[in-house]
Design a protein around this motif. Structure first.
Motif, PDB file in Angstrom:
ATOM      1  N   ASN A  82       0.870  -1.169   0.000  1.00  0.00           N
ATOM      2  CA  ASN A  82       0.000   0.000   0.000  1.00  0.00           C
ATOM      3  C   ASN A  82       0.907   1.219   0.000  1.00  0.00           C
ATOM      4  O   ASN A  82       1.658   1.437   0.949  1.00  0.00           O
ATOM      5  CB  ASN A  82      -0.903  -0.008   1.241  1.00  0.00           C
ATOM      6  CG  ASN A  82      -1.809   1.201   1.302  1.00  0.00           C
ATOM      7  OD1 ASN A  82      -1.392   2.321   1.057  1.00  0.00           O
ATOM      8  ND2 ASN A  82      -3.059   0.962   1.644  1.00  0.00           N
ATOM      9  N   MET A  83       0.854   2.007  -1.051  1.00  0.00           N
ATOM     10  CA  MET A  83       1.780   3.129  -1.199  1.00  0.00           C
ATOM     11  C   MET A  83       1.289   4.391  -0.491  1.00  0.00           C
ATOM     12  O   MET A  83       1.885   5.451  -0.606  1.00  0.00           O
ATOM     13  CB  MET A  83       2.047   3.409  -2.681  1.00  0.00           C
ATOM     14  CG  MET A  83       2.756   2.256  -3.385  1.00  0.00           C
ATOM     15  SD  MET A  83       4.236   1.645  -2.525  1.00  0.00           S
ATOM     16  CE  MET A  83       5.324   3.045  -2.683  1.00  0.00           C
ATOM     17  N   ASP A  84       0.197   4.263   0.265  1.00  0.00           N
ATOM     18  CA  ASP A  84      -0.283   5.380   1.082  1.00  0.00           C
ATOM     19  C   ASP A  84       0.188   5.260   2.528  1.00  0.00           C
ATOM     20  O   ASP A  84      -0.302   5.955   3.408  1.00  0.00           O
ATOM     21  CB  ASP A  84      -1.815   5.466   1.010  1.00  0.00           C
ATOM     22  CG  ASP A  84      -2.277   5.840  -0.390  1.00  0.00           C
ATOM     23  OD1 ASP A  84      -1.665   6.750  -0.987  1.00  0.00           O
ATOM     24  OD2 ASP A  84      -3.214   5.200  -0.903  1.00  0.00           O
TER      25      ASP A  84
ATOM     26  N   GLN B  60      13.574   0.906 -10.183  1.00  0.00           N
ATOM     27  CA  GLN B  60      15.023   0.731 -10.074  1.00  0.00           C
ATOM     28  C   GLN B  60      15.403   0.241  -8.678  1.00  0.00           C
ATOM     29  O   GLN B  60      16.255  -0.628  -8.528  1.00  0.00           O
ATOM     30  CB  GLN B  60      15.747   2.040 -10.401  1.00  0.00           C
ATOM     31  CG  GLN B  60      17.245   1.896 -10.504  1.00  0.00           C
ATOM     32  CD  GLN B  60      17.653   0.902 -11.578  1.00  0.00           C
ATOM     33  OE1 GLN B  60      17.093   0.847 -12.657  1.00  0.00           O
ATOM     34  NE2 GLN B  60      18.637   0.080 -11.273  1.00  0.00           N
ATOM     35  N   PHE B  61      14.750   0.780  -7.662  1.00  0.00           N
ATOM     36  CA  PHE B  61      15.016   0.364  -6.282  1.00  0.00           C
ATOM     37  C   PHE B  61      14.670  -1.112  -6.090  1.00  0.00           C
ATOM     38  O   PHE B  61      15.438  -1.870  -5.494  1.00  0.00           O
ATOM     39  CB  PHE B  61      14.210   1.241  -5.314  1.00  0.00           C
ATOM     40  CG  PHE B  61      14.371   0.858  -3.875  1.00  0.00           C
ATOM     41  CD1 PHE B  61      15.571   1.065  -3.211  1.00  0.00           C
ATOM     42  CD2 PHE B  61      13.321   0.285  -3.176  1.00  0.00           C
ATOM     43  CE1 PHE B  61      15.728   0.705  -1.884  1.00  0.00           C
ATOM     44  CE2 PHE B  61      13.466  -0.074  -1.845  1.00  0.00           C
ATOM     45  CZ  PHE B  61      14.672   0.142  -1.198  1.00  0.00           C
ATOM     46  N   ILE B  62      13.535  -1.530  -6.608  1.00  0.00           N
ATOM     47  CA  ILE B  62      13.117  -2.935  -6.493  1.00  0.00           C
ATOM     48  C   ILE B  62      14.105  -3.845  -7.218  1.00  0.00           C
ATOM     49  O   ILE B  62      14.538  -4.861  -6.686  1.00  0.00           O
ATOM     50  CB  ILE B  62      11.685  -3.122  -7.041  1.00  0.00           C
ATOM     51  CG1 ILE B  62      10.670  -2.442  -6.119  1.00  0.00           C
ATOM     52  CG2 ILE B  62      11.350  -4.609  -7.212  1.00  0.00           C
ATOM     53  CD1 ILE B  62       9.295  -2.290  -6.723  1.00  0.00           C
ATOM     54  N   LEU B  63      14.468  -3.468  -8.448  1.00  0.00           N
ATOM     55  CA  LEU B  63      15.380  -4.293  -9.237  1.00  0.00           C
ATOM     56  C   LEU B  63      16.764  -4.416  -8.608  1.00  0.00           C
ATOM     57  O   LEU B  63      17.442  -5.427  -8.773  1.00  0.00           O
ATOM     58  CB  LEU B  63      15.497  -3.745 -10.662  1.00  0.00           C
ATOM     59  CG  LEU B  63      14.242  -3.881 -11.524  1.00  0.00           C
ATOM     60  CD1 LEU B  63      14.435  -3.170 -12.857  1.00  0.00           C
ATOM     61  CD2 LEU B  63      13.878  -5.333 -11.732  1.00  0.00           C
ATOM     62  N   SER B  64      17.178  -3.406  -7.873  1.00  0.00           N
ATOM     63  CA  SER B  64      18.508  -3.444  -7.258  1.00  0.00           C
ATOM     64  C   SER B  64      18.485  -4.033  -5.844  1.00  0.00           C
ATOM     65  O   SER B  64      19.541  -4.214  -5.240  1.00  0.00           O
ATOM     66  CB  SER B  64      19.112  -2.043  -7.215  1.00  0.00           C
ATOM     67  OG  SER B  64      18.361  -1.221  -6.339  1.00  0.00           O
ATOM     68  N   SER B  65      17.324  -4.344  -5.338  1.00  0.00           N
ATOM     69  CA  SER B  65      17.205  -4.841  -3.969  1.00  0.00           C
ATOM     70  C   SER B  65      17.796  -6.236  -3.816  1.00  0.00           C
ATOM     71  O   SER B  65      17.557  -7.126  -4.627  1.00  0.00           O
ATOM     72  CB  SER B  65      15.743  -4.873  -3.547  1.00  0.00           C
ATOM     73  OG  SER B  65      15.605  -5.575  -2.339  1.00  0.00           O
ATOM     74  N   MET B  66      18.530  -6.438  -2.744  1.00  0.00           N
ATOM     75  CA  MET B  66      19.100  -7.755  -2.443  1.00  0.00           C
ATOM     76  C   MET B  66      18.027  -8.755  -2.021  1.00  0.00           C
ATOM     77  O   MET B  66      18.260  -9.948  -2.005  1.00  0.00           O
ATOM     78  CB  MET B  66      20.155  -7.639  -1.348  1.00  0.00           C
ATOM     79  CG  MET B  66      21.426  -6.938  -1.809  1.00  0.00           C
ATOM     80  SD  MET B  66      22.159  -7.668  -3.280  1.00  0.00           S
ATOM     81  CE  MET B  66      22.721  -9.223  -2.642  1.00  0.00           C
TER      82      MET B  66
ATOM     83  N   TYR C 286      10.094  -1.361   2.641  1.00  0.00           N
ATOM     84  CA  TYR C 286       8.835  -0.644   2.418  1.00  0.00           C
ATOM     85  C   TYR C 286       8.984   0.839   2.745  1.00  0.00           C
ATOM     86  O   TYR C 286       8.548   1.702   1.974  1.00  0.00           O
ATOM     87  CB  TYR C 286       7.745  -1.295   3.272  1.00  0.00           C
ATOM     88  CG  TYR C 286       6.407  -0.602   3.232  1.00  0.00           C
ATOM     89  CD1 TYR C 286       5.694  -0.469   2.043  1.00  0.00           C
ATOM     90  CD2 TYR C 286       5.831  -0.101   4.395  1.00  0.00           C
ATOM     91  CE1 TYR C 286       4.456   0.140   2.020  1.00  0.00           C
ATOM     92  CE2 TYR C 286       4.586   0.503   4.378  1.00  0.00           C
ATOM     93  CZ  TYR C 286       3.907   0.624   3.186  1.00  0.00           C
ATOM     94  OH  TYR C 286       2.671   1.234   3.156  1.00  0.00           O
ATOM     95  N   GLU C 287       9.615   1.156   3.857  1.00  0.00           N
ATOM     96  CA  GLU C 287       9.797   2.555   4.246  1.00  0.00           C
ATOM     97  C   GLU C 287      10.652   3.306   3.222  1.00  0.00           C
ATOM     98  O   GLU C 287      10.370   4.460   2.892  1.00  0.00           O
ATOM     99  CB  GLU C 287      10.420   2.629   5.640  1.00  0.00           C
ATOM    100  CG  GLU C 287       9.454   2.190   6.730  1.00  0.00           C
ATOM    101  CD  GLU C 287      10.103   1.924   8.076  1.00  0.00           C
ATOM    102  OE1 GLU C 287      11.359   1.954   8.170  1.00  0.00           O
ATOM    103  OE2 GLU C 287       9.350   1.664   9.037  1.00  0.00           O
ATOM    104  N   GLN C 288      11.689   2.638   2.690  1.00  0.00           N
ATOM    105  CA  GLN C 288      12.513   3.268   1.653  1.00  0.00           C
ATOM    106  C   GLN C 288      11.712   3.451   0.367  1.00  0.00           C
ATOM    107  O   GLN C 288      11.826   4.468  -0.312  1.00  0.00           O
ATOM    108  CB  GLN C 288      13.760   2.429   1.389  1.00  0.00           C
ATOM    109  CG  GLN C 288      14.729   2.434   2.553  1.00  0.00           C
ATOM    110  CD  GLN C 288      15.858   1.433   2.376  1.00  0.00           C
ATOM    111  OE1 GLN C 288      15.696   0.390   1.742  1.00  0.00           O
ATOM    112  NE2 GLN C 288      17.012   1.744   2.951  1.00  0.00           N
ATOM    113  N   LEU C 289      10.887   2.478   0.038  1.00  0.00           N
ATOM    114  CA  LEU C 289      10.044   2.550  -1.159  1.00  0.00           C
ATOM    115  C   LEU C 289       9.070   3.724  -1.074  1.00  0.00           C
ATOM    116  O   LEU C 289       8.833   4.424  -2.061  1.00  0.00           O
ATOM    117  CB  LEU C 289       9.293   1.225  -1.305  1.00  0.00           C
ATOM    118  CG  LEU C 289       8.655   0.870  -2.626  1.00  0.00           C
ATOM    119  CD1 LEU C 289       9.687   0.837  -3.748  1.00  0.00           C
ATOM    120  CD2 LEU C 289       7.972  -0.492  -2.519  1.00  0.00           C
TER     121      LEU C 289
END
Length: 176
Positions: A13-15, A95-101, A81-84
């Motif tokens: 949930n992006m809210d 890009q953040f998701i694709l680079s996530s470990m 999630y907080e960074q997202l």
């Protein structure tokens, strides 16, 4: 609506409502998921055998339920999630998701990974019209060993996955 496909969906949930983030395994039958009106969501679809880390229960246990509160079974995702939430554009989030470990570490055992990857390809190529015994004959591993790897790496047994592939094949033929 969700239909059986062997994938895992992670819904954020992006809210900023943490209690409205979910892990949804492939449903056993068609299902509808209710989103909150007015909220925006971001989803990550993990295909079978795609590496994912941070869950406190096995893929097999995940596939026995229909929906989980994400942070109950994957507290490590809280920071992610907080960074997202702090990112503004879709491109930044992607890009953040694709680079996530959490999603990019490789398989623990390359030989086992290749076996299951090839078995999945064979199942899809045959449109789910095979049996677990045929996997044993094709790949020269026992049915029991293949079932063990499927349960560990996919979260379901070969027979169930073959049924899902067969169902997907029928759905694809109906779309044409």
């Amino acid at each position: 609506p969700g239909i059986p496909d062997g994938c895992l969906d992670i819904i954020f949930n992006m809210d900023g409502e943490k209690n409205d983030c979910y892990l949804i395994p492939s449903p056993k039958k068609r299902m509808n998921f209710q989103f909150k009106t007015g909220n925006s969501y971001l989803g990550i679809r993990l295909k079978p055998l795609q590496s994912v880390h941070g869950f406190e229960i096995s893929l097999k246990d995940i596939n026995t339920s229909s929906i989980f509160s994400l942070f109950d079974i994957a507290p490590k995702y809280t920071t992610f999630y907080e960074q997202l939430l702090n990112l503004n554009t879709y491109e930044e989030k992607n890009q953040f998701i694709l680079s996530s470990m959490l999603f990019n570490s490789g398989p623990r055992n390359l030989r086992q990974y290749e076996l299951i990857k090839n078995a999945l390809s064979f199942i899809y190529l045959q449109k789910g019209t095979i049996t677990p015994k045929m996997l044993e004959q094709k790949f020269c591993y026992t049915e029991r060993y293949i079932r063990m790897l499927f349960n560990e790496m996919i979260g379901t047994c070969p027979k169930k996955f073959i049924q899902i592939a067969q169902f997907q094949s029928v759905v694809n033929m109906m779309r044409k």
